[in-house]
Each structure stands twice: as C-alpha cells, then as structure tokens.
Scaffold this active site. Structure first.
Site, PDB file in Angstrom:
ATOM      1  CG  HIS A 146      -1.671   1.271   1.253  1.00  0.00           C
ATOM      2  ND1 HIS A 146      -2.989   1.463   0.650  1.00  0.00           N
ATOM      3  CD2 HIS A 146      -1.498   2.441   1.852  1.00  0.00           C
ATOM      4  CE1 HIS A 146      -3.383   2.501   0.870  1.00  0.00           C
ATOM      5  NE2 HIS A 146      -2.490   3.510   1.610  1.00  0.00           N
ATOM      6  CG  ASP A 165     -12.028   3.719   6.431  1.00  0.00           C
ATOM      7  OD1 ASP A 165     -11.739   4.640   7.171  1.00  0.00           O
ATOM      8  OD2 ASP A 165     -11.819   3.569   5.146  1.00  0.00           O
ATOM      9  NE  ARG A 189     -10.096  10.409   9.368  1.00  0.00           N
ATOM     10  CZ  ARG A 189      -9.110   9.928   8.644  1.00  0.00           C
ATOM     11  NH1 ARG A 189      -9.666   8.847   7.944  1.00  0.00           N
ATOM     12  NH2 ARG A 189      -7.984  10.340   8.381  1.00  0.00           N
ATOM     13  CB  SER A 229      -8.482   5.284   7.545  1.00  0.00           C
ATOM     14  OG  SER A 229      -8.952   5.254   6.233  1.00  0.00           O
ATOM     15  CE  LYS A 270      -9.356   2.234   3.604  1.00  0.00           C
ATOM     16  NZ  LYS A 270      -9.510   3.599   3.184  1.00  0.00           N
TER      17      LYS A 270
HETATM   18  N1  URA Z   1      -5.990   6.942   2.698  1.00  0.00           N
HETATM   19  C1  URA Z   1      -7.094   6.215   3.600  1.00  0.00           C
HETATM   20  O1  URA Z   1      -7.561   5.134   3.000  1.00  0.00           O
HETATM   21  N2  URA Z   1      -7.434   6.686   4.743  1.00  0.00           N
HETATM   22  C2  URA Z   1      -7.010   7.826   5.294  1.00  0.00           C
HETATM   23  O2  URA Z   1      -7.448   8.354   6.336  1.00  0.00           O
HETATM   24  C3  URA Z   1      -6.113   8.313   4.703  1.00  0.00           C
HETATM   25  C4  URA Z   1      -5.555   8.150   3.296  1.00  0.00           C
END
Ligand code: URA
Length: 425
Positions: free
Chosen positions: A82, A161, A168, A183, A187
């Site tokens: 990621h 999320d 947010r 967050s 995932k």
């Molecule tokens: N990417 C995400 O998936 N979540 C965040 O909070 C910031 C970047």
C-alpha cells in the site's frame, strides 16, 4: 452507553475503553451515533491522539464492521503493498505482476485519485476494456489463474471506514495519524493479505511532509498489522519530486509497461524491485526468483498481459492520447535543482488527469511528461516538460500551478531526499 460520554472521555485526554470503541464504531455504522457526534469525537482524537491499544482496537472494530476476504484456497502465500500516495506513483502497476511472477499471490484492492495524487484504478481504466469492479468470486478466479489482481474494493469491506472517511474529509479531521493508520489498515487487513509492505511517502507531494511525521504513521501502521497477525513492514520513500518521468493516467500505464519490458526510469525500476523483494521476504519467500530477473526475462510482462486480459482489457490496444501538447522550456542553462512534486501533481490535476469531486470523470490522456529530473543538466530553451490536455484552455491554470515549482541554477542547492529513506519493521 452514550456517545457524549465517549466524546468527553477523549476530549479530556483519557483513553477510550475497548467497550467504548466497540460500541461507538458499531453504533455509528448503524446510524445510531449522529455525524456531528462522530465528527466531534474525530476532532478529539486528532487533538489528543490514541495509545497503541486504542488504535489497534479502533482498527479492529472498523475491520469487523464488514466482510473479511479469505484467500486460504490459494496454493501460494499472499503479499500486498500500500502506498500513501504521491505524484507519478504508478508502482503498483508493474509491482503486482512482478511479485506474482516470482511466486506470491497479490490481491490488491486499489482506489481512485482525488486531488493532486493519482489513483491506480483511474490509470488502469485508460486501458480499453479493463474493468475495475469484480465480484469476490471473479477476484479469486483472476488471482488463481494469473497470480495478481488489482480491482476496486466492494462496499462490504470496512463500511465504518467508508462512512468515517467521508465525514473526516469535510470536518478537517483527515490529518490525524491514528485515524489515517486505522483507516488504511482496516481495509488492508479486511482484504485478507498475509503480509503487507507499506510505502509511506514523504515530501511536498505526499500526505506526510516530514520524515518524523511519516515515521510516526509508518510505526503506527506496522504495529496495527503486527497486532492483527499480518507481517507488515514499511519503507519511507521520497515524494519531494515526482516518481518517474510520466504523470497522468495513460502516461503512467505507458511508463509501467516500459518497466515491465526491462526499461523505464531508474527510480521507478529501483523502487519497484526493492518493494518486490520486501514483499517476497514478508511473505516468507526469500528464496524465490529475484524480481530483477523476472523483469529481465519477460515473465513479469507475461503476468501483466494475462492480468489485464483477465479483467477484460486489451494489453495491445493503443492508449488514449490527449489532443493538445505544450512544451515548457528551460529558463536558463544549468542544473535542474528543484522539481516540486506537489506543483507537478496539481498541474497534472488541472490538465484533467485528476478529479475535483468524487463523481467527476478523468481525462485518460492528460498529464505531464518530464524531460529532466533534479540533478540533470539542461540547456536554455530545451523542453523541461510537456503538458498534455484535451483542450488548450487547461494550459493556463496548469502553468500557474507550476510557477515556482522548478528551478535551474549553477548547482544543486538542496540535495533531493534519498529514494528510500528508512525501513521500519
Ligand atoms: N487513505 C485512507 O484510506 N485513509 C485515510 O485516512 C487517509 C488516506
């Protein structure tokens, strides 16, 4: 339990209990905690932080708000990467087939670009016919047959999320390290990968502008992964200048294919190979074929072609090109001392490569080709970069974004960041 008690606990600088975390995430997902209460709690978390226990339990609660994918039917270990996002960061495109060519399975759920950073799905969608949405069965099918799959996350993955991130975004609470870390990791853990390599970008074009902030984010995510049984390591890598020489959707696919063909810019090749080695090691496959060999012998390219075909794409089709181009000449002879990632990213976005709102379309052909990178010698009048857009009206605002974003001088004044700054495990 009452939302206000949870908010007050965090507002007053105390730790949230496991029960409070579990309850508030569950109730918010079900709509029983109002947006204004959750945004107040998010702000209290941004201001007062979270302990390792809290952030781990917060991630766990978000993870359990939805489905968790399971790849145990596969006959090889899974590995994923990621990136926290940057300008010209197309690494996922060559990396996923490369790691698959070396023997690991790569289930990669990716996103779209928003703002000045590009998104992997937008890039791949510039390939005629390629499809981002797959059912879990289709995903398993592509993964089993080719070794790698890159697709969109379904709505069942970490729905807490999805809801909290949208909140947010409009309440000034994105920039909280515990909230960003939980967050991303909720995932990635829900995606079911056995091991994870995080590419945490540092510099003007990244979320994290400084090494200490990036290190804190990386350490938090590595701790969450470890707490959830996912072997996780992080690299802090440079995003003070763009990665590679092409920025934009189809342009980045083109550069990725160059890398898979054994060429491409040295920074993209170096980072792709380094991340591939880290992924194989994290997956327990240190004795596997070396990624540099899989680029050289064409086996990574074979996986790429199979992966694109399996998702409806034609790997031989011509990629979209923008109708208009504009060269930007070097203002003087000397050394390109600075090429600011954020300025280039915003310019590419203004040219049409990115979107301002989630529902906007992107231009596949728009973007920027960079003819010089920091440290290169240039001659006055020689093109420094070429802008690509579907219509010429886009050029003025791109040029405005590039004002002050590059500089030619007698010698390098500030050394660029090293490509790989630090490793965190
Ligand atoms: N990417 C995400 O998936 N979540 C965040 O909070 C910031 C970047």
């Amino acid at each position: 339990m009452h939302a206000i008690d949870v908010i007050v606990t965090k507002r007053d600088g105390h730790e949230l209990s496991a029960e409070q975390i579990e309850w508030v995430i569950d109730a918010y997902t079900k709509g029983e905690v109002a947006d204004e209460q959750m945004s107040s709690l998010a702000m209290a978390i941004l201001l007062n932080g979270m302990s390792r226990r809290e952030v781990s339990q917060w991630t766990d609660a978000m993870l359990r708000s939805g489905d968790r994918m399971d790849w145990s039917a596969l006959d090889r270990p899974t590995a994923d990467k990621h990136s926290t996002g940057g300008v010209g960061d197309k690494i996922t495109l060559p990396l996923a087939p490369l790691v698959a060519a070396c023997g690991a399975a790569v289930p990669q759920l990716s996103g779209r670009g928003l703002g000045h950073t590009g998104g992997t799905l937008d890039k791949l969608e510039s390939i005629p016919g390629w499809r981002a949405s797959l059912s879990p069965e289709e995903m398993l099918g592509v993964l089993s047959s080719t070794g790698a799959v890159i697709c969109a996350a379904g709505t069942g993955l970490a729905p807490a999320d999805r809801k909290l991130y949208a909140l947010r975004d409009v309440t000034g609470t994105v920039e909280s390290i515990p909230l960003i870390a939980s967050s991303i990791m909720s995932k990635k853990i829900a995606e079911g990968t056995g091991s994870l390599v995080l590419d945490v970008k540092v510099g003007s074009g990244a979320f994290m502008k400084t090494v200490p902030r990036a290190r804190e984010l990386a350490e938090t995510m590595v701790a969450i992964g470890t707490d959830h049984g996912v072997r996780t390591i992080a690299l802090l890598t440079a995003m003070d200048r763009p990665l590679g020489r092409k920025v934009g959707n189809a342009l980045e696919v083109e550069e990725s294919v160059e890398v898979l063909a054994g060429g491409g810019p040295s920074d993209v090749v170096e980072l792709t190979v380094r991340l591939a080695r880290e992924m194989l090691a994290a997956a327990g496959m240190s004795g596997a074929k070396d990624p540099a060999d899989a680029l050289a012998d064409g086996s990574a390219m074979d996986v790429w072609r199979a992966m694109i075909r399996a998702q409806g794409g034609d790997p031989d089709a011509a990629l979209p090109r923008a109708a208009e181009t504009l060269d930007i000449p070097a203002p003087a002879s000397g050394v390109l001392t600075r090429l600011d990632a954020y300025g280039v990213g915003v310019a590419a976005w203004r040219l049409g490569a990115g979107r301002a709102r989630k529902e906007d379309p992107v231009s596949f052909g728009a973007g920027i080709t960079l003819h010089a990178k920091p440290g290169d010698t240039v001659r006055e009048g020689q093109p420094l970069m070429t802008l690509h857009a579907d219509d010429t009206s886009r050029f003025d605002s791109a040029l405005a974004s590039l004002e002050g974003a590059y500089e030619v001088a007698g010698e390098l004044v500030v050394e660029p960041l090293p490509l790989v700054i630090e490793r965190i495990s």
